[in-house]
Design a protein around this motif. Structure first.
Motif, short mmCIF file in Angstrom:
data_model
loop_
_atom_site.label_atom_id
_atom_site.label_comp_id
_atom_site.label_asym_id
_atom_site.label_seq_id
_atom_site.Cartn_x
_atom_site.Cartn_y
_atom_site.Cartn_z
N TYR A 16 0.58 -1.24 0.13
CA TYR A 16 0.06 0.33 0.02
C TYR A 16 1.16 1.56 0.08
CZ TYR A 16 -4.72 -2.12 0.31
OH TYR A 16 -5.52 -2.88 0.98
N ALA A 19 2.17 1.86 -3.89
CA ALA A 19 1.52 2.29 -4.22
C ALA A 19 0.42 3.18 -3.65
CB ALA A 19 -0.16 1.61 -4.20
N LEU A 32 -7.01 -0.77 -4.05
CA LEU A 32 -7.17 0.06 -5.23
C LEU A 32 -5.90 -0.38 -5.94
CD1 LEU A 32 -4.00 1.01 -4.11
CD2 LEU A 32 -5.54 2.09 -2.02
N PRO A 33 -5.47 0.39 -7.41
CA PRO A 33 -5.14 -0.54 -8.34
C PRO A 33 -3.21 0.21 -8.00
CG PRO A 33 -5.74 1.39 -8.72
CD PRO A 33 -6.51 1.01 -7.30
N VAL A 34 -2.30 -0.65 -8.37
CA VAL A 34 -1.08 -0.36 -8.20
C VAL A 34 -0.79 0.39 -9.00
CG1 VAL A 34 1.08 -1.36 -7.70
CG2 VAL A 34 -0.80 -2.09 -6.46
N PRO A 35 0.12 1.36 -9.51
CA PRO A 35 0.02 2.25 -10.31
C PRO A 35 1.97 1.37 -11.36
CG PRO A 35 0.15 3.55 -9.49
CD PRO A 35 0.45 2.71 -8.11
N PRO A 36 1.85 1.04 -12.21
CA PRO A 36 3.06 0.44 -12.90
C PRO A 36 4.21 1.43 -12.52
CG PRO A 36 1.83 1.26 -14.72
CD PRO A 36 0.82 1.83 -13.36
N THR A 87 5.23 -4.06 -17.11
CA THR A 87 3.88 -4.46 -16.59
C THR A 87 4.05 -6.26 -16.84
OG1 THR A 87 2.73 -3.59 -18.18
CG2 THR A 87 2.15 -2.61 -16.36
N THR A 111 0.47 -7.69 -9.12
CA THR A 111 -0.87 -8.57 -8.85
C THR A 111 -1.62 -7.24 -9.57
OG1 THR A 111 -1.87 -7.69 -6.73
CG2 THR A 111 -1.44 -10.05 -7.24
N SER A 112 -1.05 -6.07 -9.73
CA SER A 112 -1.67 -5.30 -9.77
C SER A 112 -2.53 -4.45 -9.17
CB SER A 112 -1.48 -4.09 -10.94
OG SER A 112 -2.40 -5.40 -11.31
N TYR A 113 -3.02 -5.14 -8.76
CA TYR A 113 -4.41 -4.27 -7.56
C TYR A 113 -4.28 -4.96 -6.40
CZ TYR A 113 -8.94 -2.91 -6.88
OH TYR A 113 -10.30 -1.49 -6.36
N ASP A 173 -6.26 -5.50 -2.12
CA ASP A 173 -7.21 -5.88 -1.52
C ASP A 173 -6.54 -6.16 0.06
OD1 ASP A 173 -9.50 -7.64 -0.42
OD2 ASP A 173 -9.91 -8.90 -2.43
#
Lengths: 258, 312
Positions: B65, B68, B136-140, B149, B224-226, B228
């Motif tokens: 987190y 990100a 939330l999404p993780v910026p690449p 990616t 995972t780029s996301y 949770d």
């Protein structure tokens, strides 16, 4: 190298129990001083207070000129006080060599980064430490057992390993908790020789707690007698042996060569 | 020599994987890498220092987190953000380790579990910062304006980190710090008596475990780029402990071996996949009873110790 030990009015109570009550004693630098007394007299308590395992309720402990009362154990060790334990506190799964290396911990000066990058400072320090560990193991006759796990050693060997580990810290004062317990007569005589050599060759001040009169009378210059947490008597072995209070409280009730 | 050859083969194999394997497998191997980094932290705090920590998923969450959001809200590139967050998490781990002055053993384990629960609750309830339960999404990860990616690109970033982590474990085990960890695991009284500052070393062990937890978590987040919050609960902490134990707590390769089992096994089980938790529980139980040193402890030692039993 050696340092004097001064204990003044040292006392501790656990709840309502007074385990040690206003005990004072002076150990001259480079001398061998024994602390004796019946079980529960407070001998190990005294040792635990001097080495910082317990915090005293009253009194003062000084090593040389410096007051060390109430410091945590590792700081007291850093000032040059080493000890052994009645039931040994070795690192059972580590080899004998590694046990001694932990004793050298404070003298190895490199950080995690130097170890990770295998910098010259790390290599030099570890090489030197390996040499010293080798010498110390040879000194206590455990060269052959260097790679044996400490927990796999025989009891007598464990005692000697703990001595080597204590010496690795380069102490000025060495405190031994019942080093002769369970030894045969010949081994006890051998121990007397070892203790004298430590004092003469390494210049250590030695404090020795023991029940074995053969060792205590044979090696110590002065003896402090504790009974029920109080100091009962102090003097040369001859004076202590003749002291009627001591005879009544302790020697009278126990065989001379237990 | 044999060990060195084996290592060379392993390294060559890992370099070859992205060229020959399908990208799904490349992704899995990289997952082994990021998981092993998280687990390496447990090798240090549990394996070496003997302090049970049920907070590794929380440290991983902070890494993931933190990285990100530093990128999303502050525009900090991952190349700087991830190491910085890992170092900051290590600082937090150190402070947490100082707790061991007041609580020890089982109670310390419970405290780590509480810490893990608190972090997960914060992830859910600090919605403005964490996206709440939705995540939330993780910026690449970007390099020269290009987003990295594809599995092969992340593989190229993660695997060297994993290799360095294994090396670090080995170096630590053969250093004064690693020996001090082992010493306090076996006798705190004995360690203190020879001048090892016990509290500092416990805190250091927690700091290192937090560092690797955050680093591995951050890398896993890139994959995972996301994110949770459900990924970072107590069960995940327990899963990481199981991987550490099954792989072998006192071997530098333990985390990699354990992660390999845990990542690849579900892939080969097909329809039985839903019984995975059961399989892993049984595995964990079996290893605790039969081989407490894990899979690494089953293999003959790479460097045998001659005469180890001589004095026994």
């Amino acid at each position: 190298m050696s340092a004097s030990l001064v204990v003044e009015d040292l006392g501790i109570r656990f709840g309502g129990l007074v385990a040690l009550d206003a005990v004072s004693m002076r150990v001259a630098p480079g001398s061998i001083h024994a602390v004796i007394g019946p079980n529960g007299a407070g001998k190990t308590t005294l040792l635990n207070l001097v080495t910082g395992l317990y915090r005293p309720t009253t009194g003062r402990v000084a090593l040389g000129e410096e007051t060390i009362t109430g410091l945590p154990p590792h700081r007291i060790a850093a000032r040059g006080v080493a000890r052994t334990f009645q039931n040994t506190e070795l690192f059972a799964e580590l080899s004998a060599r590694e046990n001694v290396l932990v004793g050298l911990h404070r003298h190895l000066r490199y950080g995690i980064a130097a170890a990770t990058l295998r910098l010259p400072g790390y290599r030099r320090a570890e090489r030197e430490a390996a040499r010293r560990a080798e010498r110390l193991l040879a000194l206590v006759g455990l060269r052959e057992q260097a790679e044996t796990a400490a927990g796999d050693l025989a009891l007598g060997q464990q005692r000697r390993l703990e001595l080597a580990r204590a010496l690795a810290t380069r102490p000025r004062l060495l405190m031994l908790d019942e080093p002769a317990a369970g030894l045969r007569a010949s081994e006890a005589d051998e121990l007397i020789g070892v203790l004298r050599r430590l004092r003469d060759e390494l210049g250590l001040t030695l404090v020795l707690i023991d029940h074995v009169m053969r060792v205590v009378m044979g090696v110590s210059e002065r003896i402090t007698v504790l009974n029920h947490g109080r100091k009962l008597a102090e003097g040369t072995p001859e004076e202590v042996r003749r002291n009627p209070a001591v005879v009544a409280a302790y020697l009278g009730g126990a065989p001379h060569d237990a | 020599m044999a060990a060195r050859l084996l290592l060379l083969l392993l390294a060559a194999g890992l370099v070859a994987v992205p060229f020959v394997a399908p990208s799904h497998l490349v992704f899995l191997v990289a997952t082994i890498g990021s998981t092993a980094i998280m687990v390496a932290g447990l090798s240090i705090v549990i394996g070496m220092a003997g302090q049970i920590s049920i907070a590794q998923a929380a440290f991983a969450a902070l890494g993931a987190y933190g990285t990100a959001q530093l990128a999303a809200l502050g525009g900090v590139p991952h190349w700087i953000g991830l190491p910085a967050v890992a170092v900051a998490t290590a600082g937090l781990g150190y402070l947490f380790g100082l707790l061991s002055l007041r609580v020890a053993d089982h109670y310390l384990a419970l405290a780590t579990m509480a810490f893990g629960a608190i972090v997960q609750l914060l992830l859910i309830h600090l919605e403005d910062w964490t996206g709440g339960a939705v995540g939330l999404p993780v910026p690449p990860l970007t390099l020269g304006g290009r987003s990295l990616t594809r599995p092969i690109e992340l593989y190229a970033v993660i695997m060297p980190c994993a290799a360095l982590t294994v090396w670090f474990l080995h170096a630590l085990m053969t250093s004064r710090t690693g020996r001090a960890f082992s010493a306090l695991r076996m006798s705190e009284v004995g360690a203190a008596a020879v001048g090892v500052p016990v509290l500092h070393h416990k805190a250091m062990a927690f700091a290192l475990s937090a560092f690797f937890g955050a680093l591995g978590g951050g890398l896993y987040g890139l994959q995972t780029s996301y994110l949770d919050p459900a990924q970072f609960g107590i069960l995940e902490s327990v899963r990481l402990i199981a991987i550490a134990v099954i792989g072998g707590l006192l071997n530098p390769f333990g985390p990699v071996i354990g992660a390999t089992v845990f990542v690849l096994l579900p892939e080969t089980m097909g329809a039985l996949g839903r019984y995975m938790s059961l399989v892993f529980s049984l595995l964990l139980l079996a290893f605790i009873i039969v081989s407490p040193r894990g899979i690494a402890g089953l293999a003959p030692r790479l460097r045998p110790r001659p005469g180890r039993r001589r004095g026994g």
